[in-house]
Design a protein around this motif. Structure first.
Motif, mmCIF file in Angstrom:
data_model
loop_
_atom_site.group_PDB
_atom_site.id
_atom_site.type_symbol
_atom_site.label_atom_id
_atom_site.label_comp_id
_atom_site.label_asym_id
_atom_site.label_seq_id
_atom_site.Cartn_x
_atom_site.Cartn_y
_atom_site.Cartn_z
ATOM 1 N N VAL A 172 42.409 -21.897 3.468
ATOM 2 C CA VAL A 172 42.140 -21.847 4.906
ATOM 3 C C VAL A 172 41.551 -20.484 5.287
ATOM 4 N N ASP A 173 41.088 -20.389 6.541
ATOM 5 C CA ASP A 173 40.228 -19.259 6.918
ATOM 6 C C ASP A 173 40.824 -17.871 6.675
ATOM 7 N N PHE A 174 42.139 -17.692 6.973
ATOM 8 C CA PHE A 174 42.671 -16.331 6.827
ATOM 9 C C PHE A 174 42.620 -15.877 5.369
ATOM 10 N N MET A 175 42.701 -16.828 4.440
ATOM 11 C CA MET A 175 42.669 -16.477 3.018
ATOM 12 C C MET A 175 41.260 -15.998 2.635
ATOM 13 N N ALA A 176 40.254 -16.733 3.118
ATOM 14 C CA ALA A 176 38.869 -16.333 2.841
ATOM 15 C C ALA A 176 38.574 -14.994 3.511
ATOM 16 N N GLU A 177 39.133 -14.806 4.707
ATOM 17 C CA GLU A 177 38.946 -13.514 5.400
ATOM 18 C C GLU A 177 39.536 -12.374 4.579
ATOM 19 N N SER A 178 40.730 -12.613 4.013
ATOM 20 C CA SER A 178 41.345 -11.554 3.188
ATOM 21 C C SER A 178 40.443 -11.211 2.014
ATOM 22 N N ALA A 179 39.852 -12.238 1.408
ATOM 23 C CA ALA A 179 38.946 -11.992 0.280
ATOM 24 C C ALA A 179 37.753 -11.149 0.735
ATOM 25 N N LYS A 180 37.230 -11.442 1.921
ATOM 26 C CA LYS A 180 36.081 -10.678 2.440
ATOM 27 C C LYS A 180 36.492 -9.246 2.795
ATOM 28 N N ILE A 181 37.688 -9.105 3.386
ATOM 29 C CA ILE A 181 38.176 -7.761 3.755
ATOM 30 C C ILE A 181 38.227 -6.880 2.500
ATOM 31 N N LEU A 182 38.667 -7.473 1.393
ATOM 32 C CA LEU A 182 38.832 -6.699 0.155
ATOM 33 C C LEU A 182 37.556 -6.611 -0.676
ATOM 34 N N ASN A 183 36.586 -7.465 -0.369
ATOM 35 C CA ASN A 183 35.325 -7.497 -1.149
ATOM 36 C C ASN A 183 34.128 -7.552 -0.205
ATOM 37 N N PRO A 184 33.934 -6.479 0.603
ATOM 38 C CA PRO A 184 32.895 -6.575 1.637
ATOM 39 C C PRO A 184 31.492 -6.769 1.083
ATOM 40 N N GLU A 185 31.280 -6.341 -0.154
ATOM 41 C CA GLU A 185 29.922 -6.435 -0.732
ATOM 42 C C GLU A 185 29.617 -7.825 -1.266
ATOM 43 N N LYS A 186 30.636 -8.687 -1.351
ATOM 44 C CA LYS A 186 30.414 -10.025 -1.912
ATOM 45 C C LYS A 186 30.193 -11.055 -0.798
ATOM 46 N N THR A 187 29.517 -12.134 -1.183
ATOM 47 C CA THR A 187 29.390 -13.260 -0.251
ATOM 48 C C THR A 187 30.652 -14.094 -0.403
ATOM 49 N N VAL A 188 31.389 -14.259 0.705
ATOM 50 C CA VAL A 188 32.621 -15.068 0.643
ATOM 51 C C VAL A 188 32.397 -16.334 1.464
ATOM 52 N N ILE A 189 32.652 -17.454 0.815
ATOM 53 C CA ILE A 189 32.357 -18.763 1.424
ATOM 54 C C ILE A 189 33.650 -19.544 1.619
ATOM 55 N N LEU A 190 33.811 -20.097 2.827
ATOM 56 C CA LEU A 190 34.884 -21.072 3.102
ATOM 57 C C LEU A 190 34.173 -22.422 3.196
ATOM 58 N N PRO A 191 34.425 -23.357 2.273
ATOM 59 C CA PRO A 191 33.616 -24.582 2.256
ATOM 60 C C PRO A 191 33.633 -25.385 3.558
ATOM 61 N N VAL A 192 34.780 -25.397 4.258
ATOM 62 C CA VAL A 192 34.849 -26.148 5.520
ATOM 63 C C VAL A 192 35.176 -25.163 6.649
ATOM 64 N N ARG A 193 34.243 -24.998 7.563
ATOM 65 C CA ARG A 193 34.402 -24.007 8.640
ATOM 66 C C ARG A 193 35.680 -24.246 9.462
ATOM 67 N N GLU A 194 36.018 -25.517 9.652
ATOM 68 C CA GLU A 194 37.160 -25.869 10.517
ATOM 69 C C GLU A 194 38.510 -25.717 9.825
ATOM 70 N N ALA A 195 38.521 -25.329 8.564
ATOM 71 C CA ALA A 195 39.794 -25.234 7.840
ATOM 72 C C ALA A 195 40.534 -23.962 8.264
ATOM 73 N N ASP A 196 41.271 -24.051 9.361
ATOM 74 C CA ASP A 196 42.007 -22.872 9.817
ATOM 75 C C ASP A 196 43.503 -23.072 9.594
ATOM 76 N N CYS A 197 44.278 -22.044 9.880
ATOM 77 C CA CYS A 197 45.734 -22.142 9.753
ATOM 78 C C CYS A 197 46.306 -22.101 11.166
ATOM 79 N N PRO A 198 46.902 -23.210 11.625
ATOM 80 C CA PRO A 198 47.424 -23.226 13.007
ATOM 81 C C PRO A 198 48.405 -22.088 13.284
#
Ligand code: 13P
Ligand code: SF4
Length: 326
Positions: A73-99
């Protein structure tokens, strides 16, 4: 044959085609496929790494890959981006959030901090980048007690999961833990009655619970752990049947790790809808078009990174950071 014709004619052949596409594109894009333990089995099977939030945050760092595809879900992909700003981080489904993550906002947290100026703010990783930026340190379900204990502060503002915060309280009587009112919309669905009924039906079966479960459910647990803690506990136990107190996706992995053991869920409501949005088809599509890309404003990212890195420093030797790779 076209894919849709193939699906009608032979769903197995479609799945095989999609798997081939995922493996081919992974190579072509130099992509690393990370999946959370709750993902659909077809996604778990193509992942380079499968794990809990802590293990996946660590795994995302320092891969040689140019692209990280985060199946979760989105917060997990965000954490990956926070830690790897130079990489392209993809969340396959945009709507996959954590309520649960949506139950805390940076504005409301800033207000709350004014009420408790002496408190350290501990945010569960199930929170937005903005909330992480406003926090002192992050935690996951596997290291929350360790993180809270590591802080010199007596007062802790714990955000957003009141159930995980309540669980931490049991081990930190020396702290005053101020709870936010968030909760997991999946784990809240299991009741103590569900567990008692299941225990009566399967006497002797240990009940393993995720700490996002409500306190009266935790009271009935034989073991409480993050999603990566289930398999090691089962490996050490002599029991042949286990009651699983977390999202059903966990069963795929447990069945694979322990094919002779039996797993029972106390409620069939144990499904996280947004975790289940990611299918093999969406993973293939994400690799093809490299969407949905995670972007975080740099000022927020840097502050959120400090919060995550503090957590990782404290929990670098944590035993539960098990990474299971297929
Ligand atoms: P874990 O860190 O235990 O995998 O938990 C993440 C989560 O979202 C559980 O609901
Ligand atoms: Fe969020 Fe709960 Fe789903 Fe985990 S299971 S992603 S906490 S809603």
């Amino acid at each position: 044959m076209e894919l849709d014709v193939l699906e009608k004619a032979n769903p197995k052949a479609l799945k095989e085609k999609l798997r081939e596409k995922v493996f081919r594109l992974k190579k072509e894009r130099n992509a690393y496929l990370v999946a959370h333990n709750y993902q659909n089995f077809e996604v778990q099977e193509v992942a380079d790494i499968l794990g809990d939030s802590l293990a996946l945050s660590k795994a995302a760092i320092g891969t040689g890959a140019a692209v990280i595809v985060f199946c979760g879900v989105d917060f997990m992909a965000e954490s990956a981006k926070i830690l790897n700003p130079e990489k392209t981080v993809i969340l396959p489904v945009r709507e996959a959030d954590c309520p649960m993550a949506l139950m805390a906002t940076a504005d409301r947290l800033r207000e709350k901090k004014k009420e408790f100026p002496d408190a350290a703010v501990v945010c569960y990783v199930n929170s937005s980048a903005e909330v992480k930026a406003e926090s002192d340190i992050a935690c996951t379900s596997s290291n929350a007690v360790q993180i809270v204990k590591s802080l010199p502060h007596r007062q802790i503002l714990f955000v957003p999961d009141k159930n995980l915060g309540h669980y931490v309280r049991r081990f930190c009587p020396e702290k005053e833990i101020i709870l936010w009112s968030g909760f997991c919309t999946t784990h809240i669905r299991v009741t103590a009655e569900d567990v008692l009924r299941t225990k009566a039906k399967y006497p002797g079966a240990p009940f393993i619970a995720h700490p996002e479960c409500p306190p009266d459910v935790i009271d009935l647990a034989d073991h409480v752990c993050s999603t990566s803690g289930f398999s090691p506990y089962i490996a050490k136990s002599r029991a042949d049947t286990f009651i699983i107190g977390t999202e059903m996706g966990m069963i795929f992995k447990l069945k694979k790790d322990h094919p002779t053991k039996r797993f029972i869920v106390p409620t069939e409501q144990f499904v996280c809808q947004t975790m289940k949005m990611t299918t093999l088809g969406w993973v293939a599509h994400a690799l093809e078009v490299l969407e949905h890309r995670i972007e975080i404003p740099e000022g927020i990212r840097q502050r959120a990174e400090k919060t995550l890195r503090r957590m990782m420093d404290v929990s670098k030797d944590h035993p539960n950071a098990v990474i299971a790779s297929y």
